[in-house]
Structures are given as C-alpha cells and as structure tokens.
Design a protein around this motif. Structure first.
Motif, PDB file in Angstrom:
ATOM      1  N   ARG A   1     -50.242   3.097  22.266  1.00 40.78           N
ATOM      2  CA  ARG A   1     -50.131   1.654  22.473  1.00 40.78           C
ATOM      3  C   ARG A   1     -49.522   1.250  23.808  1.00 40.78           C
ATOM      4  O   ARG A   1     -49.700   0.115  24.236  1.00 40.78           O
ATOM      5  N   TYR A   2     -48.813   2.130  24.464  1.00 41.43           N
ATOM      6  CA  TYR A   2     -48.198   1.772  25.741  1.00 41.43           C
ATOM      7  C   TYR A   2     -49.047   2.240  26.921  1.00 41.43           C
ATOM      8  O   TYR A   2     -48.559   2.424  28.030  1.00 41.43           O
TER       9      TYR A   2
ATOM     10  N   ALA B   1     -40.659   3.747  25.026  1.00 37.09           N
ATOM     11  CA  ALA B   1     -41.853   3.565  24.194  1.00 37.09           C
ATOM     12  C   ALA B   1     -42.393   4.911  23.724  1.00 37.09           C
ATOM     13  O   ALA B   1     -42.801   5.057  22.559  1.00 37.09           O
TER      14      ALA B   1
ATOM     15  N   ARG C   1     -45.496   4.385  15.370  1.00 32.63           N
ATOM     16  CA  ARG C   1     -46.088   3.383  16.243  1.00 32.63           C
ATOM     17  C   ARG C   1     -46.142   1.989  15.655  1.00 32.63           C
ATOM     18  O   ARG C   1     -46.236   1.009  16.390  1.00 32.63           O
ATOM     19  N   ASP C   2     -46.084   1.864  14.326  1.00 32.55           N
ATOM     20  CA  ASP C   2     -46.177   0.548  13.702  1.00 32.55           C
ATOM     21  C   ASP C   2     -44.820  -0.069  13.387  1.00 32.55           C
ATOM     22  O   ASP C   2     -44.756  -1.187  12.870  1.00 32.55           O
TER      23      ASP C   2
ATOM     24  N   ALA D   1     -41.188  -1.891  13.970  1.00 34.71           N
ATOM     25  CA  ALA D   1     -40.786  -3.023  14.823  1.00 34.71           C
ATOM     26  C   ALA D   1     -40.165  -2.534  16.125  1.00 34.71           C
ATOM     27  O   ALA D   1     -40.422  -3.089  17.204  1.00 34.71           O
TER      28      ALA D   1
ATOM     29  N   ILE E   1     -42.968  -1.238  18.473  1.00 35.14           N
ATOM     30  CA  ILE E   1     -43.747  -2.346  19.040  1.00 35.14           C
ATOM     31  C   ILE E   1     -42.933  -3.076  20.098  1.00 35.14           C
ATOM     32  O   ILE E   1     -43.447  -3.436  21.169  1.00 35.14           O
ATOM     33  N   ASP E   2     -41.636  -3.283  19.821  1.00 31.36           N
ATOM     34  CA  ASP E   2     -40.773  -3.932  20.825  1.00 31.36           C
ATOM     35  C   ASP E   2     -40.691  -3.097  22.101  1.00 31.36           C
ATOM     36  O   ASP E   2     -40.695  -3.645  23.214  1.00 31.36           O
TER      37      ASP E   2
ATOM     38  N   VAL F   1     -42.970  -1.052  23.270  1.00 29.30           N
ATOM     39  CA  VAL F   1     -44.242  -1.206  23.976  1.00 29.30           C
ATOM     40  C   VAL F   1     -44.258  -2.504  24.765  1.00 29.30           C
ATOM     41  O   VAL F   1     -44.652  -2.546  25.939  1.00 29.30           O
ATOM     42  N   VAL F   2     -43.826  -3.591  24.135  1.00 32.90           N
ATOM     43  CA  VAL F   2     -43.792  -4.896  24.803  1.00 32.90           C
ATOM     44  C   VAL F   2     -42.904  -4.826  26.048  1.00 32.90           C
ATOM     45  O   VAL F   2     -43.281  -5.307  27.133  1.00 32.90           O
TER      46      VAL F   2
ATOM     47  N   ASP G   1     -52.101  -9.903  24.432  1.00 35.25           N
ATOM     48  CA  ASP G   1     -52.775  -8.643  24.172  1.00 35.25           C
ATOM     49  C   ASP G   1     -52.736  -7.838  25.465  1.00 35.25           C
ATOM     50  O   ASP G   1     -53.092  -8.345  26.530  1.00 35.25           O
TER      51      ASP G   1
END
Length: 398
Positions: A219-220, A297, A304-305, A307, A310-311, A313-314, A387
């Motif tokens: 995801r990253y 990340a 990977r799912d 919280a 995901i944070d 990755v963001v 996205d």
C-alpha cells in the motif's frame, strides 16, 4: 561494521568507476549497460532484501543514503533501479510463502526487474490496453504496448500492469523472449540514459503464478516510487555543489568589477556556493525524513488493514509529496544558480553542466507536483486523504 558501512564498502569501487565515466556517457548518450551490470554484480539490487534471503537488509534511511550517493555520480542509475526497488518491496511486504521466498532469493542472486505501467494514447483514464489472456494450450499470454518503461531495457523481468478477465492485475514478464521488444526511444531532454522508452508485448508468455490482482500490491508503493525520485533530486543537488566548487577552485580568470583577485576568494561567489550547499543539505534531510516515514509503513505491512498501518501509509505518502513539492523548486533552481558563479565558460559543452538542470527538471516532471500541493493543502485545511494510486488518460466528459 554496520550493514550500511559494509554495503558502502562493497559498492565503493563500482561507484568510483561510475563517477569517472558518467560525463562521457551523458555526452555520447551511451546507455549505462556496463554500470548497471557492475551494480548488479556488486549487489545493489539486494540492498533492501532481508539477510535471511541473501540480501543486506538495509533500512529505508540507510538505503536512501546510498541512492543519494549514486545519484550524485549518475542521476540516471537510481531511476533505472526504481522498478526493481518497488518490486522487491512488494515481495518484502507480502505474506510468507514459497513464491515470496523463491523470488527474494532469485533477486538477491542478481536478477533485475524493470517497470512497464504507463501507456500513451487516447485510452480512457485508468484503462489499460495491455491484456493477459489464455492461449489455446492453456498458457497465459500478454499483449500490449507500454511507454515510460524505465529500466526495462536492462532488466531480466518486466513488472507490468494489465487487465485479465476485466480485473486490474500486475504481471511479471520474462524480458528475454521472442514476444517482448524494448526500445531505447526515450527522447526526453533529461535523464536520457534511463531506458525510459517503449515496451511491446506480442503474445508474450507469462506464468500464472506471476499474475496477481493489482489491489494486492503493497500500500505504500507510491511513496516508495516517489522516494526514489526525490533521492535522485537530492543527488543532483549534491552534484551541483560538488561541481561548482571544483570549477571555482580551478578558475584563475576574474572580472575587473568583481570583488577579489581570485574567484574562490570573492564573497559574492562564495555566497552563491553557500546557498547551493544549503540546498543540498536540505534536500538530503528531506529525503531521509521521507525514508523514515516509509520505514514506519514497511514495519507495519504485515497487518496492512490495521488502523496503525493505514495511518503510516498516509504519513509516508504525504511526506513524499511534501519533499517533492519543495525539491521540485529548489533543485532545478540550484542547478541554474550555479551558472551565476562561473561566467560564460560554464556553458561550454565540454563541461555539460547543463545536465544537472535538465536531469532535475525531468525527474521533477513525474507525478506533477501541483496536484500534490493541492492535496497537501486540502489535508491541512479539511483533513482529506486522497486515493494514492494515480492514473493518466482521457477523462469522460462531465
């Protein structure tokens, strides 16, 4: 000795040869085939691969240090490895299994992966004209045409995007087969030696286990792709500082309206060099901050799912965007500012000092920063998270 120190010591002879020959390659537009081979043989492609699979297991900040050092010698080379770096990271982030282990060991042994994601033409935005289909004998074949295929001309495998039965997939295509053609037709004025040209797939054979849903990618990934590019910019900034200092030390002629008898004693000239030094330092610090965010990340990729993952990755994505926005301005400007120190002799073709601006401008043109800046502003004001997977194409009328 740390893992970084050990890797740097092993790579140092190769880096020295690359630095000694990079100007000649740029001037003759000679692809760095030998340099890529030397880097491969010295283990540059395994720097991030975990030790248990035959790699060096470098952290992202340590790896970024070496990317910057290589880019300062030849800015084309880290970009050539960009697709390989991302594919390795996808394997590192994947769940344990036989294919993951087999491919990590294979890449640690020296196989290289290129990139073929982008297409040109009038296709709809996000649509892929590259298709994986089943042949009459049950084997899988790939047909399509890609551009911006950085590194693929040097690679053993090509990591491509495609569709299969209407689903977006990634497919790892053996480079050396009859159905694959890779052209050196990149005509950009910068980064001319990256092999960023056309790849054509005509019933190219691929293994079923090397086709995967695009949604399963780590995801990253866009932060990783951008980290390589800002590392290149930081390397160019370091090269600007190095080259201007060398030129000034060697310069004997001065202008009558200057302020010193020797150029290297002129305070106005030294001020500019100081500004260029500051840009190089800030660029490096910015890249290492992105690398630390990517490292966080990567450390959470197993879940990977969650919280936290995901944070992370963001944060990695926004850190890479912030670095891109700043370095897109600073580094090309520094590469122009160097000419203010040397006079008309600096524009001599034999010096090719213009390559720093051309290369920086080319790198800065990837994934346009203006849209990243808007997203950063939107986040600051509203907390919006976009996205992070982008596409290019013709949009439907609104």
């Amino acid at each position: 000795m740390s893992a970084l120190e050990s890797a740097r010591e092993r790579l140092q002879p190769v880096f020295e040869r690359i630095g000694a020959t990079s100007l000649e390659r740029e001037q003759s537009r000679t692809l760095p085939t030998e340099a890529v081979r030397d880097l491969r043989d010295a283990g540059f492609g395994r720097l991030r691969i975990p030790v248990e699979f035959g790699g060096d297991g470098l952290s992202w900040p340590d790896f970024a240090e070496l990317l910057i050092e290589l880019a300062a010698l030849d800015s084309n080379l880290p970009q050539i490895f960009r697709g390989h770096i991302a594919y390795v990271e996808d394997l590192i982030a994947a769940a344990p299994g036989p294919r993951r282990e087999r491919w990590l060991r294979r890449l640690a042994a020296g196989d290289l992966v290129g990139n073929a994601w982008s297409e040109v033409g009038s296709g709809a935005i996000g649509a892929s004209g590259t298709v994986v289909s089943e042949a009459g004998d049950g084997s899988l074949r790939v047909d399509g045409r890609k551009f911006y295929t950085t590194g693929s001309i040097f690679a053993d495998w090509i990591d491509a995007t495609a569709t299969k039965d209407g689903t977006d997939v990634t497919v790892l295509i053996p480079r050396h087969q009859e159905g694959v053609t890779v052209l050196d037709d990149w005509d950009g004025f910068g980064q001319p030696l990256t092999g960023t040209g056309t790849a054509i797939f005509e019933s190219a054979e691929v293994s079923a286990e090397d086709v995967a849903p695009f949604a399963d990618r780590f995801r990253y990934q866009t932060a990783v792709y951008q980290l390589v590019l800002v590392s290149v910019l930081a390397g160019i900034a370091a090269a600007v500082e190095r080259d201007v200092a060398e030129q000034i030390r060697a310069r004997t002629r001065v202008y009558s309206h200057g302020t010193a008898a020797r150029t290297h004693e002129d305070p106005q000239i030294l001020q500019i060099v100081g500004e260029l030094s500051a840009v190089a330092a800030v660029a490096r610090a910015s890249v290492l901050e992105v690398a630390r965010a990517v490292e966080r990340a990567a450390a959470l990729a197993d879940d990977r799912d969650s919280a936290d993952a995901i944070d992370a990755v963001v944060e990695a994505e926004f850190a890479s965007a912030q670095s891109q926005v700043v370095l897109t301005d600073l580094v090309p400007r520094a590469a122009t500012r160097l000419f203010d120190t040397l006079g008309a002799s600096a524009i001599s073709g034999s010096k090719s000092l213009d390559r720093h601006w051309r290369n920086a401008r080319a790198v800065a043109s990837h994934n346009p920063w203006i849209f990243k800046a808007r997203q950063l502003g939107d986040r600051a004001v509203t907390g919006a998270v976009p996205d992070f997977i982008w596409a290019v194409g013709v949009a439907a009328p609104k």
